[in-house]
Write an enzyme that holds these catalytic residues in place. Structure first.
Site, PDB file in Angstrom:
ATOM      1  CG  HIS A 211      21.233   2.971 -11.962  1.00 33.16           C
ATOM      2  ND1 HIS A 211      20.125   3.726 -11.692  1.00 33.16           N
ATOM      3  CD2 HIS A 211      21.915   2.860 -10.793  1.00 33.16           C
ATOM      4  CE1 HIS A 211      20.130   4.065 -10.414  1.00 33.16           C
ATOM      5  NE2 HIS A 211      21.211   3.557  -9.858  1.00 33.16           N
TER       6      HIS A 211
ATOM      7  CG  ASP B 136      14.753   4.414  -7.425  1.00 34.14           C
ATOM      8  OD1 ASP B 136      14.745   4.238  -6.187  1.00 34.14           O
ATOM      9  OD2 ASP B 136      13.781   4.122  -8.147  1.00 34.14           O
TER      10      ASP B 136
ATOM     11  CG  ASP C  57      13.464  -0.509  -5.601  1.00 32.82           C
ATOM     12  OD1 ASP C  57      13.808  -1.686  -5.400  1.00 32.82           O
ATOM     13  OD2 ASP C  57      12.307  -0.181  -5.904  1.00 32.82           O
TER      14      ASP C  57
ATOM     15  CD  GLU D 295      10.174   7.971  -4.242  1.00 29.12           C
ATOM     16  OE1 GLU D 295       9.304   8.274  -3.415  1.00 29.12           O
ATOM     17  OE2 GLU D 295      10.670   8.786  -5.027  1.00 29.12           O
TER      18      GLU D 295
ATOM     19  CD  GLU E  35      11.817   0.201  -2.246  1.00 28.01           C
ATOM     20  OE1 GLU E  35      11.209   1.258  -2.418  1.00 28.01           O
ATOM     21  OE2 GLU E  35      12.687  -0.214  -3.009  1.00 28.01           O
TER      22      GLU E  35
ATOM     23  CE1 TYR F 173      13.925  -0.679  -9.067  1.00 28.10           C
ATOM     24  CE2 TYR F 173      15.248   1.195  -9.777  1.00 28.10           C
ATOM     25  CZ  TYR F 173      14.200   0.673  -9.039  1.00 28.10           C
ATOM     26  OH  TYR F 173      13.424   1.504  -8.276  1.00 28.10           O
TER      27      TYR F 173
ATOM     28  NE  ARG G  30       9.522   3.045 -10.519  1.00 26.74           N
ATOM     29  CZ  ARG G  30       9.028   2.046  -9.793  1.00 26.74           C
ATOM     30  NH1 ARG G  30       9.852   1.256  -9.114  1.00 26.74           N
ATOM     31  NH2 ARG G  30       7.735   1.821  -9.741  1.00 26.74           N
TER      32      ARG G  30
END
Length: 913
Positions: free
Chosen positions: A374, A103, A101, A105, A13, A327, A329
């Site tokens: 995670h 997640d 990432d 998103e 990203e 990470y 989030r």
């Protein structure tokens, strides 16, 4: 010779991640950045092609409400270049690896990339929770498929938020004020803040008295004790009062002392013997808190480092991309076996074996929808280096150190505390003293969790009592009566609102930072110190939503929506029935807004009937105001910008109306200017004005009256002093340059060599002298310059750094004296130097255009002035000649017009014949 193909194109990203990961993967892989989302719903109506808007009614909404809520995606202009580069790079690759990432998103961005790039080579999904060589090599060796359930959940969330915002926001523009917005989580967060503000407004303070005694043992040790009971009956404390009446609760079986009773008791106990009647001790163990999740990191960042949720996430993003933390989030409190092993080795090395918990400690994730695969937020890798060992500086060092310490604490021994409670009797009164002692610090050696109450003691604080035993005689050194007033419920801080939202299951921690930022940007909330204070506009909007759309701001309803989205993410829910139920039908949002729009009275909604305020409080076009409610000639007065809704009293409202009805108060005439001096009251508080406002005339001089000064006490003499500001205080002893004192937008200040420093509440702008000003300016110099969120690189022209900063109105890029706001919707972590240079160039060009226009205007003005002067210099004969020439020209023009009209009339007559 045929061009050798790359093994794979890897898409991440951000450029920072691309550079780091590229270094680990080697030359067979090409790692490029998508710069965040490559396509999205249209941000505004102008983004949608006009022919598409003509064809579809729903086009500007960006969601096809007529057919299965299909999103209409666009590639933003600024992303077209990126998409082309990715397409070109894919031509030379044997496979495509999506490394966005880990997640929802990130999964969604990966899916959008495949939809846009249309790869003809195999596509793999690579996930990792930290950017270290081992983690990247393991991730590339163990790819998976795209998780379409996660993609569907993210898309449903995006569509739901669009339907909510784009349907309700226009209603708020019509009924309250333009520029407002509604949001699925945003509006609920505002309502929580508003409810607390209304609780504060309804709060009635209660008063109670007690005694504090400073006692001494025979060997001279002193300690404090507080009155707890009289005649065997407990004395009242703050929790025994009703917040809405200020009186004791009906079920409170306590003794309420007034001042006289407290004084009488004081006289009795002074003459009495003081004896220890009981000593209790208890041991307690404290377990360490779980490692950080997104939510707890934001809370502790706010409590311990005074960082906003937005700032915490921006700094954490940089730490993650640089390979320093996992990470950021995540809802999970899991730690990998690798992390646990590394932590335990480091604890034993730094603190010794006694501080290492005998067994591995694991934590259960309680958050709904948490993804257990995670990890919690922890230092990346196996070495668990400290911030100093890594060489971090500034905010990054502070946040990393907090993460490191919390991770270490999870595997450390429990802390052991000893609490003492001692009861002392004097006459028929009982006093109580409490003490605490840390018997063994355990994990406190590494980390102590922050608290929300600034007056509360931290877990590792010591307040040990001297050795005491029953029947021991004591001496009262000093006994004082104390008056207490109960306090209203505390306003939310960023830490406490994050905790509240999470506990209610509203929204997701990864979105809290942007939500808290948005409600401030939209004018719903202002920050006062660490407090989040809702505005009068927030009260009006919440009132409208509660009255006409109660479900949409209901905590349980919103949490249920979140659960629906979580169900879709794990394949247990279906998006279509859910969206249909939410938007369509008689009870759906679309029909509800259409049917209720006409019945919503804007004036009634914007009239706030606040408890205890007799005057009407309204939210108008230019902000909140109070009005006396008179039918014929009502008097309205603006509520100063610094007054919070709960701080508005009936007395203050009446005072504002009285001041407005009296109009500008003349304090007298300026002795030199021979113009009147007025005292007025505006939206930003009281101010002084020299002279009258004349249409098309120069603006009269105005100066704010400092908040520390009562405007009613100001007479002509003081007014003249304020209007004479700024004051020259003298030359700075180090530089020889001027030091001035004045009043500006943010209050009184001292100024030296372009350095401003605000005065404290104890400083007086009219009497402050040079030495004190120099002392204040020294503090201003010591204050470090704003810390950039990210440095993007050197400007190609002058080699000066281009960096991103967090400003009052959101993030911006800066080079030299040019600041350019980062467009909304553009993720800070995805900004690259090239894009920043474009924004800076556009801003510089805009500035240049404005300067040219101003110069042109000045030139034109001076040319006009010159012409006037020239005309004034003409002799009477020349003037007469010029006037005759002008008259001749006018007559000729009139003759020509008449001739033209006659010709036209003749032609019209012929046509008729």
């Amino acid at each position: 010779m045929a061009k050798k193909k790359l093994k794979a194109l890897v898409i991440v990203e951000s450029p920072a991640k691309a550079k780091k990961i590229g270094g680990y993967l080697g030359s067979k892989y090409r790692v490029l950045a998508s710069m965040g989302h490559v396509r999205d719903l249209p941000a505004k109506a102008s983004d949608v092609p006009s022919e598409f808007k003509k064809k579809h009614k729903w086009a500007t909404l960006g969601v096809n409400t007529e057919s299965e809520f299909e999103p209409y995606y666009l590639v933003p202009k600024e992303k077209k270049k990126t998409v082309k580069e990715l397409k070109d790079a894919l031509k030379d690759a044997e496979e495509l690896i999506l490394a966005t990432d880990e997640d929802r998103e990130g999964e969604s961005i990966g899916w959008h990339l495949t939809e846009l790039l249309k790869p003809k080579v195999p596509v793999k999904r690579m996930v990792f929770s930290e950017i270290t060589e081992d983690a990247i090599q393991e991730a590339i060796a163990n790819p998976r498929e795209l998780d379409l359930n996660l993609v569907s959940a993210q898309e449903t969330r995006r569509v739901l938020d669009r339907l909510y915002g784009f349907t309700l926001s226009p209603l708020l523009w019509k009924k309250v004020a333009r520029g407002l917005s509604a949001g699925r989580v945003q509006s609920v967060a505002v309502r929580i803040l508003v409810q607390r503000e209304l609780e504060r407004l309804a709060f009635r303070s209660g008063t109670y008295w007690d005694l504090k005694a400073l006692l001494k043992t025979s060997d001279g040790a002193e300690f404090e004790s507080m009155l707890s009971a009289v005649g065997g009956k407990k004395v009242a404390s703050g929790k025994d009062f009703d917040e809405s009446t200020g009186k004791l609760k009906a079920d409170a079986d306590v003794l309420l002392l007034n001042e006289q009773q407290a004084d009488e008791l004081l006289e009795r106990v002074k003459k009495s013997d003081w004896t220890v009647t009981s000593v209790e001790q208890r041991l307690q163990s404290r377990k360490p808190p779980a490692p950080f999740t997104t939510s707890t990191l934001q809370q502790e960042g706010n409590r311990k480092l005074n960082m906003s949720a937005r700032e915490t996430m921006q700094v954490a993003q940089r730490l993650y991309e640089d390979g320093h933390i996992t990470y950021m989030r995540t809802d999970s409190v899991n730690l990998s076996n690798e992390a646990i092993s590394a932590s335990r080795d480091r604890i034993e090395d730094l603190y010794g074996k006694d501080y290492l918990n005998p067994e591995i400690r694991r934590f259960d994730t309680k958050s709904k929808g948490a993804q257990e695969a995670h990890e919690a937020i922890r230092p990346a890798g196996k070495s668990m280096k400290t911030a100093e060992e890594i060489g971090l500086k500034g905010q990054q060092a502070k946040l990393y150190a907090m993460i490191w310490k919390r991770t270490m604490a999870t595997q450390m021994e429990e802390a052991k505390l000893r609490f003492q409670t001692v009861t002392i009797t004097a006459d028929n009164a009982e006093f109580r003293a409490t003490g605490r002692h840390v018997e063994f610090p355990g994990f406190f050696r590494a980390y102590v969790e922050g608290v929300d109450d600034p007056e509360a003691a931290l877990d590792d604080s010591e307040s040990m009592l001297p050795p005491l035993e029953e029947n021991q005689a004591l001496e009262a050194n000093q006994v004082d009566p104390l008056k207490h007033e109960t306090k209203p419920p505390a306003r939310y801080t960023e830490a406490t609102i994050v905790r509240k939202l999470e506990s209610e299951g509203v929204g997701r921690p990864s979105t809290y930072a942007s939500i808290i930022g948005t409600i401030q940007d939209r004018g719903y909330v202002k920050k006062s110190g660490s407090q989040l204070v809702p505005t009068f506009t927030a009260l009006a909007v919440t009132r409208l939503l509660e009255q006409f759309f109660p479900n949409l701001v209901d905590l349980q309803f919103t949490a249920a929506m979140e659960q629906e989205l979580d169900d879709i993410a794990v394949g247990e829910g279906d998006r279509l029935p859910y969206l249909n139920q939410f938007y369509r039908g008689k009870e759906g949002l679309d029909e509800q807004v259409k049917s209720k729009e006409e019945t919503i009275d804007a004036r009634e909604i914007c009239t706030l009937n606040l408890e205890g305020i007799e005057s009407a409080v309204r939210v108008g076009r230019y902000g909140p105001y109070v009005t006396d409610g008179a039918e014929e000639e009502p008097v309205s007065a603006s509520i100063p910008d610094n007054i919070a809704p709960a701080d508005l009293t009936n007395e203050l409202a009446e005072k504002l109306i009285r001041q407005k009805s009296e109009g500008p108060k003349s304090l007298g005439m300026h002795p030199e200017e021979n113009t009147p001096i007025y005292k007025l009251f505006g939206p930003f508080g009281p101010y002084l004005q020299l002279g009258d406002v004349i249409e098309d005339g120069p603006k009269p001089k105005r100066v704010s009256i400092p908040k520390t000064v009562d405007p009613d006490t100001i007479g002509l003499e003081e007014a003249l002093k304020y209007l004479s500001l700024p004051r020259f205080l003298g030359e700075h002893p180090e530089t020889g340059k001027k030091v001035n004192a004045g009043i500006g937008r943010f209050g009184p200040y001292v100024l030296h060599d372009k350095v401003y420093k605000s005065l404290t509440k104890d400083d007086d702008i009219l009497t402050i002298e040079l030495p004190r000003a120099v002392e204040l300016l020294k503090q201003a110099r010591q204050r470090s310059a704003p810390t950039p969120i990210r440095e993007l690189g050197k400007h190609p022209e002058d080699e000066e750094t281009v960096a991103i900063f967090d400003g009052r109105y959101g993030p911006y890029v800066k080079h030299g004296k040019i600041n350019a706001t980062i467009p909304k919707g553009y993720e800070v972590e995805n900004v690259v130097l090239e894009q920043a240079l474009e924004w800076l160039e556009a801003k510089a060009a805009k500035k240049g255009t404005k300067k040219k226009a101003a110069k042109k205007k000045t030139t034109k003005k001076s040319a006009g002035t010159k012409a006037k002067k020239t005309a004034a210099k003409k002799t009477p004969a020349k003037k007469a000649k010029a006037a005759a020439k002008k008259t001749t020209k006018k007559a000729a023009a009139k003759k020509k017009t008449t001739k033209k009209a006659a010709k036209k009339k003749s032609a019209k007559k012929k046509t008729a014949e």
